[in-house]
Structure formats: C-alpha cells, structure tokens
Design a protein around this motif. Structure first.
Motif, short mmCIF file in Angstrom:
data_model
loop_
_atom_site.label_atom_id
_atom_site.label_comp_id
_atom_site.label_asym_id
_atom_site.label_seq_id
_atom_site.Cartn_x
_atom_site.Cartn_y
_atom_site.Cartn_z
N VAL A 2 46.94 -5.20 52.58
CA VAL A 2 45.54 -5.10 52.19
C VAL A 2 44.67 -5.01 53.44
N ARG A 3 43.84 -4.04 53.45
CA ARG A 3 42.94 -3.89 54.59
C ARG A 3 41.52 -3.71 54.07
N VAL A 4 40.69 -4.67 54.40
CA VAL A 4 39.30 -4.60 53.97
C VAL A 4 38.43 -4.36 55.19
N ASP A 5 37.65 -3.33 55.09
CA ASP A 5 36.82 -2.96 56.23
C ASP A 5 35.46 -3.66 56.14
N PHE A 6 35.38 -4.78 56.80
CA PHE A 6 34.13 -5.54 56.75
C PHE A 6 33.09 -4.97 57.71
N ASP A 7 33.50 -3.97 58.46
CA ASP A 7 32.52 -3.33 59.33
C ASP A 7 31.50 -2.56 58.50
N TYR A 8 31.92 -2.22 57.30
CA TYR A 8 31.01 -1.48 56.43
C TYR A 8 30.18 -2.45 55.61
N LEU A 9 29.06 -2.83 56.16
CA LEU A 9 28.14 -3.69 55.43
C LEU A 9 26.81 -2.95 55.32
N PRO A 10 26.45 -2.59 54.12
CA PRO A 10 25.22 -1.83 53.96
C PRO A 10 24.00 -2.65 54.36
N ARG A 11 23.10 -2.00 55.05
CA ARG A 11 21.87 -2.66 55.47
C ARG A 11 20.71 -1.72 55.21
N GLU A 12 19.55 -2.34 55.12
CA GLU A 12 18.33 -1.55 54.91
C GLU A 12 18.45 -0.66 53.68
N ASN A 13 19.05 -1.20 52.65
CA ASN A 13 19.16 -0.45 51.42
C ASN A 13 17.80 -0.43 50.72
N PRO A 14 17.30 0.74 50.35
CA PRO A 14 16.00 0.80 49.72
C PRO A 14 16.04 0.19 48.32
N CYS A 15 14.99 -0.54 48.00
CA CYS A 15 14.88 -1.16 46.68
C CYS A 15 14.87 -0.07 45.61
N GLN A 17 13.56 -0.17 42.85
CA GLN A 17 12.32 -0.15 42.08
C GLN A 17 11.11 0.25 42.91
N CYS A 18 10.94 -0.37 44.08
CA CYS A 18 9.74 -0.08 44.86
C CYS A 18 10.05 0.71 46.13
N GLY A 19 11.33 0.81 46.50
CA GLY A 19 11.71 1.65 47.62
C GLY A 19 11.64 0.97 48.98
N LYS A 20 11.23 -0.29 49.02
CA LYS A 20 11.18 -0.98 50.31
C LYS A 20 12.60 -1.31 50.77
N PRO A 21 12.85 -1.18 52.08
CA PRO A 21 14.20 -1.47 52.58
C PRO A 21 14.51 -2.96 52.53
N ILE A 22 15.73 -3.27 52.10
CA ILE A 22 16.19 -4.66 52.05
C ILE A 22 17.18 -4.83 53.20
N PRO A 23 16.92 -5.80 54.09
CA PRO A 23 17.72 -5.93 55.32
C PRO A 23 19.21 -6.09 55.06
N ALA A 24 19.58 -6.93 54.10
CA ALA A 24 21.00 -7.19 53.86
C ALA A 24 21.18 -7.67 52.43
N HIS A 40 18.40 -8.15 46.54
CA HIS A 40 17.22 -8.82 46.00
C HIS A 40 16.02 -8.41 46.85
N CYS A 41 15.13 -7.70 46.24
CA CYS A 41 13.97 -7.21 46.96
C CYS A 41 12.93 -8.32 47.10
N TRP A 42 12.55 -8.58 48.31
CA TRP A 42 11.56 -9.63 48.55
C TRP A 42 10.16 -9.15 48.20
N ALA A 43 9.97 -7.87 48.13
CA ALA A 43 8.63 -7.33 47.90
C ALA A 43 8.25 -7.37 46.43
#
Ligand SMILES: [Zn+2]
Length: 66
Positions: A2-15, A17-24, A40-43
């Motif tokens: 089993v090999r899980v690539d933890f290097d792939y962590l999405p960041r700045e994913n746009p909300c 609903q409102c499109g604001k980037p979510i850091p993590a 979870h969008c903070w905005a």
C-alpha cells in the motif's frame, strides 16, 4: 503493498458556494485508494466534501466494474 501519497494535499480549494479559497481541509478520511476531504468555508460557513482517487498501479479495476 500500500502506498499512500500524502504529498498530495489539496490546498486553497475554492468554496463550492461562495468561491473563497479555503487554506486546507478541516478533516481528512483515508480509504482504500481514495481520500475524502471535508472542507469548511470560514466565509459563509458552508461545508462540503471532496474525494480524491489515487491512481495506484496495483489497483484492481474490478472495483469500478460494478
Ligand atoms: Zn464559502
């Protein structure tokens, strides 16, 4: 093996609903050959889930043949 690539962590994913980037993602759940991310969008307080599928060369395509 089993090999899980933890290097792939999405960041700045746009909300979704409102499109604001979510850091993590707020929460991560690892599954077989895939990982679920809870955003979870903070905005606007909107929550949504995204699933990343990993292209594992050892993956059995039978799982998709349902
Ligand atoms: Zn939002």
């Amino acid at each position: 093996m089993v090999r899980v690539d933890f290097d792939y962590l999405p960041r700045e994913n746009p909300c979704a609903q409102c499109g604001k980037p979510i850091p993590a993602p707020e929460w991560i759940e690892n599954g077989p050959r895939r990982t679920s991310y809870l955003w979870h969008c903070w905005a606007c307080d909107y929550q949504f889930e995204a699933v990343a599928f990993f292209d594992d060369s050892e993956a059995d395509t039978d799982a998709l043949a349902a």
